[in-house]
Design an enzyme around this catalytic site. Structure first.
Site, PDB file in Angstrom:
ATOM      1  N   LYS A  66       0.807  -1.228   0.000  1.00 29.53           N
ATOM      2  CA  LYS A  66       0.000   0.000   0.000  1.00 29.53           C
ATOM      3  C   LYS A  66       0.840   1.278   0.000  1.00 29.53           C
ATOM      4  CE  LYS A  66      -4.023  -2.034   2.233  1.00 29.53           C
ATOM      5  NZ  LYS A  66      -5.021  -1.932   3.320  1.00 29.53           N
ATOM      6  N   ASP A 102      -9.934   2.691   2.806  1.00 34.72           N
ATOM      7  CA  ASP A 102      -9.966   1.960   4.082  1.00 34.72           C
ATOM      8  C   ASP A 102     -10.636   2.755   5.200  1.00 34.72           C
ATOM      9  OD1 ASP A 102      -8.747  -0.390   3.217  1.00 34.72           O
ATOM     10  OD2 ASP A 102      -6.732   0.408   3.543  1.00 34.72           O
TER      11      ASP A 102
END
Ligand code: ATR
Length: 270
Positions: A66, A102
């Site tokens: 990420k 997220d």
């Protein structure tokens, strides 16, 4: 030809994302295929370029890529910029757009699916890795009270608090110091559960009546959820809903349609 999407990570075999996006596609009538791609740890940028050259339209990114994903995009959404990590890439005519869904996924799961109030509540967040950094901006946007950040390695928590200071009050403390405080919500953002462990916490931490939430799901959340219930938490939730909500937000970015999540969460639990 259906448009192509995938999730990249290492490991990736157990990712639920292909199943989630297949359910979203069926529900919305969108014509797409979504696969898993196992990427060697030193081969992320090349894998993205190869997938893009093959005509792909989007990617989800998971552990451990990420942070690297943040660097391989041409533009970022404001929330990805703040999160310091990218979990969604849209391949557009104007280049690669990086997003981070997220934090929105966590807040939606807490508020919409579980009815948790965040405004003016005392929130304890455990951990200070990439996962916590990714969700804190969204959490801070929802609460006027402080977020207490406790991590085994204090410096990492301090770095996050400094980076996000303009978004809200983040108080850093050692896990051992939180003994005499009360919290409405305790979020486990550490990766301890992946090894069946829980972060070390003082025995007299007051979480009576609180909601406990683990950002991982299934077996990895079991030890923390058990600990929380034994320490008086009113309920202990795992992060499966967050996984589905962040996926829905990615789907919205790619396809312009927000899928319903409740039936998909139900299907995964079944
Ligand atoms: P992620 O991207 O999943 O957040 P990470 O950046 O490696 O992964 O961060 C993992 C987090 O879990 C860190 O906050 C780590 O604490 P340290 O910063 O002290 O390393 C925390 N963590 C992992 N295992 C832990 C354990 N057994 N007890 C307490 N904290 C743990």
């Amino acid at each position: 030809m259906p448009e192509r999407y995938a999730v990249m990570g290492n490991p990736i075999a157990h990712s639920q994302s292909p199943r989630i996006h297949a359910l979203f596609a069926r529900q919305t009538g969108e014509d797409l295929v979504y696969n898993r791609i196992l990427v060697p740890t030193d081969g992320f940028a090349a894998a993205v370029a190869e997938f893009e050259a093959a005509g792909a339209r989007g990617l989800n990114i998971t552990v451990p890529f990420k942070l690297e994903a943040w660097n391989v995009v041409d533009r970022r959404t404001a929330r990805a910029e703040r999160a310091g990590a990218v979990n969604t890439i849209a391949m557009t005519r104007a280049g690669r757009l990086g997003d981070n869904t997220d934090g929105t996924g966590l807040v939606r799961d807490l508020c919409d699916n579980h009815g948790v109030e965040l405004y003016d509540r005392r929130i304890l967040v455990l951990g200070a890795g990439g996962a916590v950094r990714g969700v804190l901006p969204a959490l801070l946007a929802e609460t006027a009270a402080e977020v207490v950040l406790a991590n085994r390695t204090r410096e990492r928590a301090e770095a996050i608090a400094a980076a996000l200071a303009d978004l809200g009050k983040v108080t850093v403390c050692n896990p051992a110091e939180i003994a005499n405080e009360r919290f409405d919500l305790v979020i486990n953002g550490t990766s301890a559960g992946l090894r069946g462990e829980i972060p070390a916490l003082p025995e007299d931490l007051h979480i009576g009546g609180a909601t406990a939430y683990d950002m991982v799901y299934g077996e990895a959340s079991a030890a923390f959820c058990r600990w929380a219930l034994e320490h008086g938490a009113a309920r202990a939730l795992d992060g499966l809903g967050m996984l589905v909500e962040q996926a829905a937000e990615s789907f919205l970015l790619w396809r312009g349609i927000r899928p319903q999540t409740a039936t998909v969460i139900q299907a995964l639990r079944g």
